[in-house]
Scaffold this active site. Structure first.
Site, PDB file in Angstrom:
ATOM      1  N   ASP A 161       0.887  -1.182   0.000  1.00 37.90           N
ATOM      2  CA  ASP A 161       0.000   0.000   0.000  1.00 37.90           C
ATOM      3  C   ASP A 161       0.919   1.226   0.000  1.00 37.90           C
ATOM      4  OD1 ASP A 161      -0.829   0.556   3.529  1.00 37.90           O
ATOM      5  OD2 ASP A 161       0.914  -0.441   2.646  1.00 37.90           O
TER       6      ASP A 161
ATOM      7  N   ASP B  94       6.744   1.115   2.463  1.00 38.53           N
ATOM      8  CA  ASP B  94       6.543   0.151   1.364  1.00 38.53           C
ATOM      9  C   ASP B  94       7.541   0.460   0.248  1.00 38.53           C
ATOM     10  OD1 ASP B  94       3.798   0.891   2.642  1.00 38.53           O
ATOM     11  OD2 ASP B  94       3.482  -1.116   1.833  1.00 38.53           O
TER      12      ASP B  94
ATOM     13  N   ASP C 164       7.962  -1.951   7.014  1.00 40.76           N
ATOM     14  CA  ASP C 164       7.768  -2.965   5.967  1.00 40.76           C
ATOM     15  C   ASP C 164       9.056  -3.664   5.555  1.00 40.76           C
ATOM     16  OD1 ASP C 164       5.180  -1.017   4.334  1.00 40.76           O
ATOM     17  OD2 ASP C 164       5.077  -2.528   5.913  1.00 40.76           O
TER      18      ASP C 164
HETATM   19  O1  RIB Z   1       1.673  -0.329  10.960  1.00 39.33           O
HETATM   20  C1  RIB Z   1       2.645  -0.156   9.948  1.00 39.33           C
HETATM   21  C2  RIB Z   1       2.112  -0.604   8.630  1.00 39.33           C
HETATM   22  O2  RIB Z   1       1.021   0.217   8.244  1.00 39.33           O
HETATM   23  C3  RIB Z   1       3.136  -0.467   7.484  1.00 39.33           C
HETATM   24  O3  RIB Z   1       2.865  -1.433   6.514  1.00 39.33           O
HETATM   25  C4  RIB Z   1       2.859   0.898   6.941  1.00 39.33           C
HETATM   26  O4  RIB Z   1       3.230   1.011   5.555  1.00 39.33           O
HETATM   27  C5  RIB Z   1       1.364   0.955   7.080  1.00 39.33           C
HETATM   28  O5  RIB Z   1       0.806   0.313   5.938  1.00 39.33           O
HETATM   29 CA    CA Z   2       2.631  -0.767   4.192  1.00 41.11          CA
END
Ligand code: RIB
Ligand code: CA
Length: 318
Positions: free
Chosen positions: A10, A15, A250
């Site tokens: 996402d 990411d 991530d």
């Molecule tokens: O809680 C952290 C996660 O939530 C990570 O994947 C960040 O990118 C958000 O998506």
């Molecule tokens: Ca993420």
């Protein structure tokens, strides 16, 4: 033979860091990237993912449109942290257009790519798990054809970063997280919120990391300056677990998927996700007493080799 990876993202800032780490890993082939609602609306996730591939000169990697909404929950984003556009509000006037996104939908593409490579694909999920829930609903045999699943999400000590007891990915689509933890019986590694906090790096490392004289480092400096500012505000300091500095949530999941030797300590335990709790909806529940009689046990990541992790991060921006 190269390790075959599919990433479900996402694309927000961490990411982006995870995608760049995977692209820079010599022994890894990314078969495709599937996009999901989360940090930012799906259209931004698609745009941001293409921007990351552009700066890495890897627009050959196929990008697939996934779910724009959670299965049941009300949609939520993290724009106040990742920026309105999800990538630090540092726009690129020459960003690739969405015509570069594949026609094939994410869940269908996930099933096809895994059917074409049975037992060989490692799936790394760094977003809410809506696409993965769709895939197993379309093809119940999907999980058993995976080599492994690495998830960034959930928690082990009820620490929340989004609600009192909820980590963002498991709160943004709690039903999808429940379905995935219940029906994905392939080896499943989970990098939780508290683990990522405890594995965070000093800002001095970030200064070295971003000082590399490359376009990728300059890109990362631009898109990550907002989150670096935000994480040091009182609002975000409250959510952090002991002494967190630079927490690239991530990338821990993708680093462990790239190099299994990076994971130095883990715990096998059956897990599920709370769906009903007033304060605990989205919380990951660990069944240490085995009262839930779940045969499948997840592998909860506890510690990683931070020197190896830092090297993978450095390589991501080379
Ligand atoms: O809680 C952290 C996660 O939530 C990570 O994947 C960040 O990118 C958000 O998506
Ligand atoms: Ca993420």
């Amino acid at each position: 033979m190269k390790k075959k990876l599919i990433m479900d993202v996402d694309t927000g800032v961490d990411d982006a860091q995870a995608i760049m780490m995977a692209l820079a890993a010599p022994g890894v082939e990314i078969l495709g990237i599937t996009c999901c609602h989360g940090n930012t609306p799906l259209e931004n996730v698609l745009k941001n993912t293409l921007r990351v591939l552009k700066v890495c000169n890897r627009l050959d990697v196929p990008v697939y449109r996934g779910c724009a909404e959670p299965l049941v929950a009300h949609k939520r984003h993290a724009g106040d942290f990742h920026g309105k556009d999800g990538l630090g509000d540092a726009p690129d006037p020459d960003a690739p257009g969405l015509d570069a996104v594949q026609e094939e939908k994410a869940a269908v593409a996930l099933i096809r790519m895994v059917n074409e490579n049975p037992g060989e694909v490692t799936l790394v999920a760094t977003a809410p798990l809506t696409n993965l829930a769709m895939a197993v609903n379309l093809d119940p045999s999907f999980p058993e054809k995976l080599k492994a699943l690495y998830i960034m999400g959930g928690n082990t000590e009820s620490r929340g970063n989004t609600t009192v007891c909820g980590e963002f990915n498991f709160v943004a689509d709690s039903e999808a997280a429940y379905v995935v933890l219940d029906r994905y019986t392939c080896p499943t590694y989970i990098a939780t919120w508290e683990f990522s906090c405890r594995s965070s790096l000093p800002w001095s490392f970030v200064d070295t990391w971003l000082a590399q004289d490359t376009d990728k480092a300059r890109f990362m400096e631009r898109i990550s300056s907002l989150t670096r500012k935000m994480v040091q505000t009182e609002r975000y300091q409250k959510e952090l677990v002991s002494g967190t500095e630079f927490n690239s949530c991530d990338t821990y999941a993708v680093a462990a998927a790239i190099d299994e030797t990076l994971l130095t300590e883990s715990e096998r335990v059956a897990v599920t996700v709370e769906l009903q709790g007033t304060n605990t909806r989205g919380m990951m529940v660990l069944d240490h007493m085995e009262l839930l009689k779940k045969k499948h046990k997840a592998i909860i990541m506890k510690t990683v080799d931070l020197e190896k992790f830092k090297q993978l991060l450095m390589n991501a921006l080379k």
